[in-house]
Design a protein around this motif. Structure first.
Motif, PDB file in Angstrom:
ATOM      1  N   VAL A   1       0.837  -1.212   0.000  1.00  0.00           N
ATOM      2  CA  VAL A   1       0.000   0.000   0.000  1.00  0.00           C
ATOM      3  C   VAL A   1       0.865   1.253   0.000  1.00  0.00           C
ATOM      4  CG1 VAL A   1      -1.932  -1.110   1.151  1.00  0.00           C
ATOM      5  CG2 VAL A   1      -0.155  -0.025   2.527  1.00  0.00           C
ATOM      6  N   ARG A   2       0.257   2.327  -0.508  1.00  0.00           N
ATOM      7  CA  ARG A   2       1.009   3.579  -0.597  1.00  0.00           C
ATOM      8  C   ARG A   2       0.636   4.563   0.508  1.00  0.00           C
ATOM      9  NH1 ARG A   2      -0.541   4.539  -6.751  1.00  0.00           N
ATOM     10  NH2 ARG A   2      -2.440   3.612  -5.854  1.00  0.00           N
ATOM     11  N   ASN A   3      -0.520   4.312   1.170  1.00  0.00           N
ATOM     12  CA  ASN A   3      -0.932   5.226   2.242  1.00  0.00           C
ATOM     13  C   ASN A   3      -1.811   4.479   3.254  1.00  0.00           C
ATOM     14  OD1 ASN A   3      -3.721   5.278   1.197  1.00  0.00           O
ATOM     15  ND2 ASN A   3      -2.784   6.469  -0.494  1.00  0.00           N
ATOM     16  N   ASN A   4      -2.090   5.193   4.350  1.00  0.00           N
ATOM     17  CA  ASN A   4      -2.880   4.583   5.425  1.00  0.00           C
ATOM     18  C   ASN A   4      -4.330   4.276   4.996  1.00  0.00           C
ATOM     19  OD1 ASN A   4      -0.786   4.546   7.234  1.00  0.00           O
ATOM     20  ND2 ASN A   4      -1.266   6.573   8.105  1.00  0.00           N
ATOM     21  N   ARG A   5      -4.848   5.137   4.119  1.00  0.00           N
ATOM     22  CA  ARG A   5      -6.235   4.936   3.683  1.00  0.00           C
ATOM     23  C   ARG A   5      -6.387   3.592   2.984  1.00  0.00           C
ATOM     24  NH1 ARG A   5      -9.165   6.180  -0.780  1.00  0.00           N
ATOM     25  NH2 ARG A   5      -7.401   7.220  -1.767  1.00  0.00           N
TER      26      ARG A   5
ATOM     27  N   SER B   1      -8.499   0.347   4.334  1.00  0.00           N
ATOM     28  CA  SER B   1      -9.510  -0.250   3.467  1.00  0.00           C
ATOM     29  C   SER B   1      -9.314  -1.761   3.352  1.00  0.00           C
ATOM     30  CB  SER B   1      -9.457   0.388   2.072  1.00  0.00           C
ATOM     31  OG  SER B   1     -10.386  -0.236   1.217  1.00  0.00           O
ATOM     32  N   LEU B   2      -8.044  -2.172   3.180  1.00  0.00           N
ATOM     33  CA  LEU B   2      -7.743  -3.613   3.082  1.00  0.00           C
ATOM     34  C   LEU B   2      -7.995  -4.305   4.422  1.00  0.00           C
ATOM     35  CD1 LEU B   2      -4.484  -3.433   0.926  1.00  0.00           C
ATOM     36  CD2 LEU B   2      -6.679  -4.430   0.241  1.00  0.00           C
TER      37      LEU B   2
END
Length: 259
Positions: free
Chosen positions: A92-96, A100-101
């Motif tokens: 992932v590239r960010n916390n969002r 989500s995952l």
């Protein structure tokens, strides 16, 4: 064309009493069977109902087992999704995206818990169905055994009496053909109106064999004369004298002995 001989009153009385003796013997045979035919039919219906119920229980059981397999396959799918989402979290590239995952993983775990709950419920249902099947099978075996016994009993009676009953029914028809319509109608009306089916009875010890009411001496003399049809004022039955009755009984018994 030969003219048919006109019947005397005595001829009519003898014909009526012969018919009564034959019909009474048919009644005896039917009484031997009693309620067996109806009992056999009821048992057949019950056995058919239990078989249908057993068949449905097996179908239900099979459907539940299929349902469990489908739920297990779904769980495998949810686990594959969890594995995939977990692997994706590493890239992932960010916390969002990570959150989500994580929610997807949580959702898949909830789906697994729900599927496992359903599997537990279905397994409990399987045990209930199996117990139901066992009880139904035991009941079916018992009713089938009882039915087989009753059918055997009925067949035994039928094999002993069927030929005689057929010949007696044929004889009854023949006798009725020689009785005038008015008398035959009266015979059937009286016979259908009394419990023992006796429409024509003899005088025994001064009383009607059907009702046991004393017959006046003068009436007994008229009955013995055989000049007119006389009925019992109490029961409505047609009366014949004991001598005529004895002669006809011997004749019919001789006929039955040949059957």
């Amino acid at each position: 064309m030969t003219k048919k001989k006109e019947q005397t009153v005595e001829d009519k009385l003898r014909a009526l009493y012969d018919l009564q003796l034959v019909d009474s013997r048919i009644d005896e045979i039917k009484n031997m069977r009693g309620e067996l035919p109806l009992e056999v039919e009821d048992l057949k219906d019950e056995v058919a109902g239990l078989n249908k119920r057993l068949e449905k229980l097996h179908v239900d059981l099979s459907n539940i087992e299929v349902g469990i397999k489908e739920k297990k396959a779904s769980i495998d799918g949810f686990k594959e999704a969890i594995k995939r989402y977990t692997e994706q979290q590493n890239d992932v590239r960010n916390n969002r995206e990570f959150d989500s995952l994580t929610k997807e993983v949580e959702f898949q775990n909830l789906e697994i818990e729900l599927a496992e709950k359903h599997i537990r419920e279905m397994k409990a249902s399987i045990e209930f169905k199996k117990e139901n099947i066992k009880e139904t099978q035991e009941k079916l075996n018992g009713r089938q055994e009882h039915l087989d016994h009753k059918v055997s009993e009925l067949n035994s009676i039928m094999s002993e009496t069927e030929r005689e009953e057929n010949l007696l029914n044929q004889k009854s028809v023949e006798l009725q053909e020689d009785i005038e319509a008015r008398l035959l109608t009266a015979y059937h009306r009286i016979r259908n109106g009394v419990r023992n089916g006796l429409a024509v009875v003899s005088i025994e010890r001064g009383a009607s064999a059907g009702s046991y009411f004393t017959i006046p001496p003068q009436t007994q003399v008229e009955i013995a004369a055989r000049k007119k049809i006389i009925t019992d004022e109490h029961s409505g039955r047609i009366l014949v004298d004991s001598a005529l009755a004895e002669e006809e009984r011997e004749k019919i018994e001789a006929m039955l002995a040949k059957i």
